[in-house]
Design an enzyme around this catalytic site. Structure first.
Site, PDB file in Angstrom:
ATOM      1  N   HIS A 104       4.753  -3.831 -18.413  1.00 45.48           N
ATOM      2  CA  HIS A 104       4.874  -4.059 -19.856  1.00 45.48           C
ATOM      3  C   HIS A 104       4.763  -5.571 -20.040  1.00 45.48           C
ATOM      4  O   HIS A 104       5.259  -6.332 -19.209  1.00 45.48           O
ATOM      5  CB  HIS A 104       6.244  -3.682 -20.412  1.00 45.48           C
ATOM      6  CG  HIS A 104       6.667  -2.264 -20.230  1.00 45.48           C
ATOM      7  ND1 HIS A 104       7.267  -1.807 -19.096  1.00 45.48           N
ATOM      8  CD2 HIS A 104       6.612  -1.211 -21.081  1.00 45.48           C
ATOM      9  CE1 HIS A 104       7.562  -0.527 -19.240  1.00 45.48           C
ATOM     10  NE2 HIS A 104       7.174  -0.133 -20.433  1.00 45.48           N
ATOM     11  N   ASP A 107       7.887  -7.424 -19.291  1.00 47.50           N
ATOM     12  CA  ASP A 107       8.399  -7.393 -17.895  1.00 47.50           C
ATOM     13  C   ASP A 107       8.014  -8.667 -17.169  1.00 47.50           C
ATOM     14  O   ASP A 107       8.763  -9.165 -16.331  1.00 47.50           O
ATOM     15  CB  ASP A 107       7.737  -6.280 -17.056  1.00 47.50           C
ATOM     16  CG  ASP A 107       7.959  -4.893 -17.577  1.00 47.50           C
ATOM     17  OD1 ASP A 107       8.919  -4.689 -18.325  1.00 47.50           O
ATOM     18  OD2 ASP A 107       7.152  -4.009 -17.208  1.00 47.50           O
ATOM     19  N   HIS A 274       9.984  13.354 -17.582  1.00 43.44           N
ATOM     20  CA  HIS A 274       9.825  13.657 -19.010  1.00 43.44           C
ATOM     21  C   HIS A 274       9.523  15.145 -19.202  1.00 43.44           C
ATOM     22  O   HIS A 274       9.965  15.748 -20.178  1.00 43.44           O
ATOM     23  CB  HIS A 274       8.713  12.818 -19.627  1.00 43.44           C
ATOM     24  CG  HIS A 274       8.973  11.344 -19.588  1.00 43.44           C
ATOM     25  ND1 HIS A 274       8.074  10.417 -20.073  1.00 43.44           N
ATOM     26  CD2 HIS A 274      10.024  10.629 -19.135  1.00 43.44           C
ATOM     27  CE1 HIS A 274       8.573   9.201 -19.915  1.00 43.44           C
ATOM     28  NE2 HIS A 274       9.748   9.311 -19.332  1.00 43.44           N
ATOM     29  N   ASP A 312      14.860   8.817 -13.420  1.00 38.66           N
ATOM     30  CA  ASP A 312      13.790   8.063 -12.749  1.00 38.66           C
ATOM     31  C   ASP A 312      14.010   7.884 -11.254  1.00 38.66           C
ATOM     32  O   ASP A 312      14.005   6.762 -10.740  1.00 38.66           O
ATOM     33  CB  ASP A 312      13.626   6.673 -13.402  1.00 38.66           C
ATOM     34  CG  ASP A 312      12.981   6.749 -14.770  1.00 38.66           C
ATOM     35  OD1 ASP A 312      12.346   7.780 -15.074  1.00 38.66           O
ATOM     36  OD2 ASP A 312      13.107   5.780 -15.543  1.00 38.66           O
ATOM     37  N   ASP A 342       7.059   5.277 -11.443  1.00 42.03           N
ATOM     38  CA  ASP A 342       7.985   4.918 -12.516  1.00 42.03           C
ATOM     39  C   ASP A 342       9.364   5.419 -12.091  1.00 42.03           C
ATOM     40  O   ASP A 342       9.908   6.365 -12.658  1.00 42.03           O
ATOM     41  CB  ASP A 342       7.523   5.551 -13.831  1.00 42.03           C
ATOM     42  CG  ASP A 342       8.270   4.974 -15.018  1.00 42.03           C
ATOM     43  OD1 ASP A 342       9.182   4.159 -14.795  1.00 42.03           O
ATOM     44  OD2 ASP A 342       7.944   5.344 -16.161  1.00 42.03           O
TER      45      ASP A 342
HETATM   46  C1  XLS Z   1      10.334   5.575 -20.121  1.00 40.83           C
HETATM   47  C2  XLS Z   1       8.935   5.514 -19.780  1.00 40.83           C
HETATM   48  C3  XLS Z   1       8.357   4.123 -19.639  1.00 40.83           C
HETATM   49  C4  XLS Z   1       6.856   4.187 -19.670  1.00 40.83           C
HETATM   50  C5  XLS Z   1       6.178   2.873 -19.939  1.00 40.83           C
HETATM   51  O1  XLS Z   1      10.968   6.612 -20.054  1.00 40.83           O
HETATM   52  O2  XLS Z   1       8.727   6.253 -18.616  1.00 40.83           O
HETATM   53  O3  XLS Z   1       8.834   3.495 -18.497  1.00 40.83           O
HETATM   54  O4  XLS Z   1       6.348   4.694 -18.481  1.00 40.83           O
HETATM   55  O5  XLS Z   1       6.519   2.347 -21.160  1.00 40.83           O
HETATM   56 NI    NI Z   2       6.950   6.394 -17.521  1.00 34.38          NI
HETATM   57 NI    NI Z   3      10.421   7.671 -18.178  1.00 39.40          NI
END
Ligand code: XLS
Ligand code: NI
Ligand code: NI
Length: 442
Positions: A104, A107, A274, A312, A342
């Site tokens: 990002h 970051d 997700h 994550d 991620d």
């Molecule tokens: C958050 C997301 C984020 C995206 C990038 O839950 O996974 O990290 O991958 O903005």
């Molecule tokens: Ni992500």
């Molecule tokens: Ni995520």
């Protein structure tokens, strides 16, 4: 360019030692140089390291501060720290044999007091990244803008009720697209962290979705204007941080894109955790995207079945990943996408070595899944089973149905005069589960 000091001292390039290796800091399944069908495993898998977790994650959570302290973070000047941090990151990418990275905007460079200052900071770090990419050969899988951390985005970015915030977000994404192009990014991701609502009491849902679509159209137009050829990706997530996120899952993402005439310009970046939060399996999300020809890239991680948020974690569930790989390979692969980790270290995993161990596990699991999936597809038993299951649609009136040549009237006539009652056939789920177990443990 001046050679920077070694940051992960005592850890060299991670070697491949094979499945029986007893070395913790060695790959057991991911041999980056292994050639399969004329391509190396490194080229097939297109792994990527997520800058935000690997180099900005500190282990903080809502109940306590960070636990992970890296030596390069101790400097006083944020821009110099950002550069040293990036040196350490590229050392890590090289040692872990990752061909790609992702970031990002915020970051990699500190946010300034104004947009102009933030852009200047970003430019400095982009120049640095460009040199490091050149020196190491590591490439950019995708770039993105952080439109969720700064308090100005507390009520959303493109879906904020205040047009001023919309404008600010547009300016930020404009810059993020420029720098992603500058670094040769192969994709650009939209994850709408705060593009949703906390309560419908204060929300005009229709207007917010219209605004989000306007924003995406502006991004498409601007990419065209500057000649950015990377693939646009939407990363669905049902909730967190919002109560409801508009890109809830792949299916609602497809509906959104088609409603607003954006479907030609986007594919999906599917994140395992997700999918879980949306009440789907990872493989389900891949299949839904693939069915629409919109499978783009993967955010490789895992959630915890007992926790309701985005934990994550690194994924070592070979069964889950093998099924995902079968679907990905059947769909023809990820194209310009890749497998981006991620995923973050657990709060007590504070050793620099843990960062390596985590990624070794994730990469090995995917490499193993890739090989198992290829075997499953080469033998073709699963695919054949499914093909047979639908074979009544391959000829005769079944084909007429698929071709749009049958009607309610023609089918009624057929049932009344010829077909009568259908003969039930077993779905054979247990047989197929046993077959899968043989592949995984045979
Ligand atoms: C958050 C997301 C984020 C995206 C990038 O839950 O996974 O990290 O991958 O903005
Ligand atoms: Ni992500
Ligand atoms: Ni995520």
């Amino acid at each position: 360019m001046k050679k920077s000091p070694e940051h992960f001292r005592g850890i060299g390039r991670i070697p491949y030692e094979g499945p029986r290796s007893g070395t913790a800091l060695a790959f057991k399944h991911y041999d980056p140089t292994e050639r399969i069908d004329g391509k190396t495993l490194k080229e097939h898998l297109r792994f990527s390291i997520a800058y935000w977790h690997a180099f900005r994650g500190t282990g903080s959570d809502p109940f306590g501060p960070g636990t992970i302290v890296r030596p390069w973070e101790s400097g006083k000047d944020p821009l110099s720290v950002a550069k040293v941090r990036m040196d350490a990151a590229f050392e890590f990418f090289t040692k872990i044999e990752s061909p790609y990275w992702c970031f990002h905007d915020r970051d990699i460079a500190p946010e300034g007091r104004s947009l102009a200052e933030s852009n200047r900071n970003l430019d400095k770090l982009i120049a640095h990244a460009k040199q490091l990419q050149k020196a190491t050969g590591v490439k950019l899988l995708w770039g993105t803008a952080n439109l969720f951390s700064n308090p100005r985005y507390m009520c959303g970015a493109a879906t904020n009720p205040d047009a001023h915030v919309f404008a600010y977000a547009a300016a930020q994404v404009k810059k993020a697209l420029e720098v992603t192009k500058e670094l040769g990014g192969e994709n650009y991701v939209f994850w709408g962290g705060r593009e949703g609502y906390e309560t419908l009491l204060n929300t005009n849902l229709k207007r917010e979705q219209d605004h989000l679509a306007r924003f995406m159209h502006m991004a498409v137009d601007y990419a065209k204007a500057i000649g950015f050829k990377g693939q646009f990706l939407i990363e669905p997530k049902p909730k967190e941080p919002t109560k409801h996120q508009y890109d809830f899952d792949v299916a609602s993402g497809i509906a959104f894109l088609r409603t607003y005439g954006l479907e030609k310009h986007f594919k999906f970046n599917i994140e395992t955790n997700h999918a879980t939060l949306a009440g789907h399996s990872f493989q389900h999300e891949i299949e839904v995207a693939a069915a629409a020809g919109m499978l783009g890239s993967i955010d490789a991680n895992a959630g915890d079945q007992l926790l309701g948020w985005d934990t994550d974690q690194f994924n070592t569930d070979v069964r889950e990943l093998t099924l995902a790989m079968v679907s990905i390979l059947k769909a023809g692969g990820l194209g310009t996408g890749g497998f981006n980790f991620d995923a973050k270290l657990r709060r007590p995993s504070i050793d620099p070595e843990d960062l390596f161990l985590a990624h070794i596990g994730g990469m090995d699991a995917y490499a193993l899944a890739f090989k198992l999936a290829r075997r499953i597809l080469a033998e073709g038993k699963l695919e054949q089973f499914v093909a047979d299951r639908y074979s009544s649609f391959d000829s005769d009136y079944g084909r007429d149905i698929e071709k749009g040549k049958a009607t309610f009237q023609s089918l009624e006539k057929l049932v009344l005069t010829k077909l009568g009652e259908p003969t039930p056939r077993s779905g054979k789920q247990e047989y197929l589960e046993n077959l899968l177990m043989q592949y995984l443990h045979g």
